[in-house]
Structure formats: structure tokens, C-alpha cells
Write a protein that holds these residues in place. Structure first.
Motif, PDB file in Angstrom:
ATOM      1  N   GLN A   1      -4.354   4.923  -4.792  1.00 11.32           N
ATOM      2  CA  GLN A   1      -5.080   5.174  -3.547  1.00 11.32           C
ATOM      3  C   GLN A   1      -5.435   3.904  -2.781  1.00 11.32           C
ATOM      4  O   GLN A   1      -5.911   3.976  -1.640  1.00 11.32           O
ATOM      5  N   LEU A   2      -5.191   2.751  -3.361  1.00 11.78           N
ATOM      6  CA  LEU A   2      -5.433   1.513  -2.621  1.00 11.78           C
ATOM      7  C   LEU A   2      -4.558   1.415  -1.376  1.00 11.78           C
ATOM      8  O   LEU A   2      -4.891   0.686  -0.437  1.00 11.78           O
TER       9      LEU A   2
ATOM     10  N   ALA B   1      -9.585  -3.771  -0.059  1.00 11.91           N
ATOM     11  CA  ALA B   1      -8.828  -3.430  -1.262  1.00 11.91           C
ATOM     12  C   ALA B   1      -9.054  -4.470  -2.358  1.00 11.91           C
ATOM     13  O   ALA B   1      -9.267  -4.126  -3.533  1.00 11.91           O
ATOM     14  N   VAL B   2      -9.022  -5.736  -1.992  1.00 10.68           N
ATOM     15  CA  VAL B   2      -9.284  -6.807  -2.955  1.00 10.68           C
ATOM     16  C   VAL B   2     -10.706  -6.696  -3.494  1.00 10.68           C
ATOM     17  O   VAL B   2     -10.947  -6.816  -4.711  1.00 10.68           O
TER      18      VAL B   2
ATOM     19  N   THR C   1      -0.493   0.977 -11.967  1.00 13.41           N
ATOM     20  CA  THR C   1       0.075   0.795 -10.647  1.00 13.41           C
ATOM     21  C   THR C   1       1.565   1.111 -10.650  1.00 13.41           C
ATOM     22  O   THR C   1       2.120   1.576 -11.650  1.00 13.41           O
ATOM     23  N   ALA C   2       2.235   0.842  -9.534  1.00 10.40           N
ATOM     24  CA  ALA C   2       3.692   0.960  -9.411  1.00 10.40           C
ATOM     25  C   ALA C   2       4.110   0.258  -8.134  1.00 10.40           C
ATOM     26  O   ALA C   2       3.370   0.256  -7.144  1.00 10.40           O
ATOM     27  N   HIS C   3       5.300  -0.336  -8.149  1.00 14.40           N
ATOM     28  CA  HIS C   3       5.789  -0.996  -6.946  1.00 14.40           C
ATOM     29  C   HIS C   3       5.952  -0.001  -5.805  1.00 14.40           C
ATOM     30  O   HIS C   3       5.763  -0.343  -4.630  1.00 14.40           O
ATOM     31  N   PHE C   4       6.286   1.250  -6.125  1.00 13.63           N
ATOM     32  CA  PHE C   4       6.499   2.233  -5.053  1.00 13.63           C
ATOM     33  C   PHE C   4       5.199   2.750  -4.457  1.00 13.63           C
ATOM     34  O   PHE C   4       5.223   3.558  -3.528  1.00 13.63           O
ATOM     35  N   TYR C   5       4.047   2.285  -4.925  1.00  8.65           N
ATOM     36  CA  TYR C   5       2.794   2.575  -4.238  1.00  8.65           C
ATOM     37  C   TYR C   5       2.703   1.648  -3.016  1.00  8.65           C
ATOM     38  O   TYR C   5       2.470   0.446  -3.143  1.00  8.65           O
ATOM     39  N   GLY C   6       2.917   2.204  -1.864  1.00 10.56           N
ATOM     40  CA  GLY C   6       2.822   1.412  -0.645  1.00 10.56           C
ATOM     41  C   GLY C   6       3.926   0.385  -0.502  1.00 10.56           C
ATOM     42  O   GLY C   6       3.772  -0.602   0.210  1.00 10.56           O
TER      43      GLY C   6
END
Length: 325
Positions: A50-51, A61-62, A78-83
Motif C-alpha cells: 500500500q505504500l 512513505a519514508v 515487498t515486491a518489485h511489481f508494487y508500483g
């Protein structure tokens, strides 16, 4: 950013265990201490998806991630495909080596702009390798402590079709190669059946991420298998889902009543039930809101007595599934 990793794994500790009760920064561990990929972590972590909602306010976000660390969170999913890399880049900016946070990523999908959903499947071995490389770059790491293989033939979400239907053995082979090369530390699996998990066990599985909550307990036998095998159980949709056709934990009368009894919200009570239910459960609730983050962390301090647990255990499992186009 911390890069501590191992492909050993062990089950989480019981909620009452007071060993390893603070993080590297000296913060109390929300939910107590658990174990993931061979290291001690707080049983309440943070799901970073959700970031992406804070793309237009990177500083916020930071700050949210810094607040998470201050609250005792040392496990970020996390995942690279998030955003399309945005979320990973924020994580790389926010975390410091002395935080000693384990960053867990996943492969099996890639960004897709302009489609019905913002991602598409990437299940082929060469795509999994490319996904790990993308994650390494956007996270700024030489090694990712744990990478989850996100399958696509069961559970909520996209379904594999055509050349995206790939045997789990071929997928595990490339992830094992990447582990041997030192690019990942441990392997996890997501959206798997009990048979697929058993197939994966010889590769060394550190965690399982399946959809699971108080109202969706179809994977109970697999959770117990993970407990027996020393594998962390990291459920997604831990409160059910707001998607049409999927049940929500907070809609259950027994959950609302229990929340009243313990002086918490229904959402906090649903998370607390998961922590009480099995000692290898680790949670990664996500949010882009600081107050919601605080509420999630505070769920780790909720004590459910035997009577309340019995009432919650009696809530029936409800079927529900969504398949994205």
C-alpha cells in the motif's frame, strides 16, 4: 539496508516467550518473537504494497517506514511489481543497516500498465530470474534475504494460462540456482496446495504465504504441516478481503463481541486471533496510514482468554474466491 539471510528456517515462538524480546533498535517486538529464514523477527511485520498510494508524497512513505521500525517492526514484505519499483526504492531509502530489518520480496508477476489489473503473471523460469534481478536493483541489495515464489493456479487473484502454466519443480530449480549464486538467501512459496508444498520441501522452504484468516481456514492442515516442518506461516488477506465474494473477519458477530470484551477493534482482534492460533504465524498487515500502522502493531499486545478463543474458533470457515482477468 540489512542483508542478513540464511536458508535455514524454524517455527515461530509462542506468544509468551520473552527471549529476543527487543529488536536491534531496542524496540519491543510487537506480537513477541518469531523466526523467519533462520533469524529472529517480530511476529508483526509490515506488508509494503500500500505504500504505492504515497507515490506523490515520497517523504510520507519514508516516514511511515521509519515509524514502523521505531514501533519494533523488522520484517518487511515487498515486491518489485508494487508500483513498478517505487515501493522497493522507498524501502531502500528508508532503511538503515543498523535497523537489521529482513526484507522479503516475491516473484511470479511483473508490472503491466494499462491492463485490467496493474500486473501480469511472470511464471516462467527466465522471468523469475529477471524478477529477482529487478528486485535486487530496486532494493539496492546484493542479496535478498528471502524470495517468495508466487504461484498462480490456486487462491485469489490471477490464474495461469498458456505458457504461464509452469511446473513448480522448474520454478524451484531456478530459485535454487539463484540461492546457490548468493543472490537470494532463502526460498518461500505462495498460493500453493499441500501437494505443491510437499514437492517444494526438499528445496528448503522458509515460509508459506497463502490467503488465510479466521473466516477462511481451508489451509488448516497445511498450516500444521508448516508447523511440523519448522516453516513460517505468513498469511495474506489476514482479515479476509474487501473484494466482492470474499468474507471479511470484521463482519463476524463473534469477532465484534470479542473486540468489545478485550477493548480493541474487530480488525485488531482478528489479527490477535491469528497470533494465538499457531506459534509459527507471522503477520504482515499493510497500510499507508500512520494511525492504522500503530493499531496493527498494538494488536500484538492483545491477550485472548480461553473462553474468547473458543468463541472465535467456533466461527465457521466461509468459502469465497476471486479470479482476476
Amino acid at each position: 539496508m540489512a542483508t542478513t539471510s540464511s536458508h535455514a528456517s524454524s517455527a515461530g515462538r509462542t506468544p509468551g516467550d520473552r527471549s529476543d524480546d527487543v529488536t536491534a533498535t531496542g524496540a519491543p517486538r510487537p506480537g513477541g518473537a518469531g523466526s523467519l529464514a533462520g533469524r529472529t523477527v517480530s511476529r508483526i511485520g509490515f506488508g509494503a504494497m500500500q505504500l504505492e498510494r504515497l507515490r506523490d508524497d515520497r517523504a510520507a512513505a519514508v516516514a511511515l517506514l521509519r515509524r514502523a521500525v521505531a514501533l519494533g517492526i523488522d520484517h518487511i514484505d515487498t515486491a518489485h511489481f508494487y508500483g513498478h519499483g517505487f515501493v522497493n526504492e522507498v524501502i531502500a531509502e528508508a532503511l538503515r543497516p543498523e535497523d537489521d530489518v529482513i526484507v522479503v520480496s516475491k516473484v511470479g508477476a511483473e508490472p503491466a500498465h494499462g491492463g485490467p489489473v496493474p500486473l501480469r503473471l511472470a511464471q516462467r523460469p527466465k522471468q523469475l530470474r529477471a524478477g529477482v534481478e529487478d528486485n535486487l536493483k530496486s532494493l539496492g541489495l546484493d542479496r535478498i534475504p528471502l524470495v517468495n515464489l508466487r504461484r498462480a493456479d490456486i487462491g485469489p487473484g490471477l490464474r495461469a494460462e498458456g505458457d504461464q502454466i509452469v511446473g513448480i519443480e522448474d520454478q524451484l530449480a531456478v530459485l535454487t540456482e539463484l540461492r546457490d549464486e548468493g543472490k537470494i538467501g532463502a526460498i518461500g512459496v505462495s498460493n500453493v496446495s499441500p501437494e505443491q508444498l510437499r514437492t517444494a520441501l526438499p528445496a528448503g522452504v522458509a515460509c508459506v504465504q497463502n490467503s488465510y484468516s479466521l473466516v477462511s481456514r481451508g489451509d488448516e492442515d497445511m498450516l500444521r504441516l508448516c508447523l511440523d516442518e519448522g516453516i513460517a506461516w505468513v498469511p495474506y488477506f489476514p482479515l479476509g478481503s474487501a473484494f466482492p465474494g470474499m468474507p471479511k473477519v470484521t463482519d463476524e458477530a463473534a469477532v465484534v463481541a470479542a473486540a468489545r470484551t478485550v477493548g480493541a477493534t474487530a480488525a485488531q482482534t482478528g489479527l490477535a486471533w491469528l497470533l494465538h492460533h499457531a506459534p509459527n504465524v507471522l503477520l504482515i498487515p499493510g497500510t499507508a496510514d500512520p494511525e492504522h500502522l500503530r493499531a496493527n502493531v498494538e494488536a500484538g499486545a492483545i491477550v485472548l482468554d480461553e473462553e474468547t478463543l473458543a468463541a472465535l474458533d467456533a466461527v465457521p470457515t466461509r468459502s469465497g474466491d476471486i479470479r482476476l482477468p
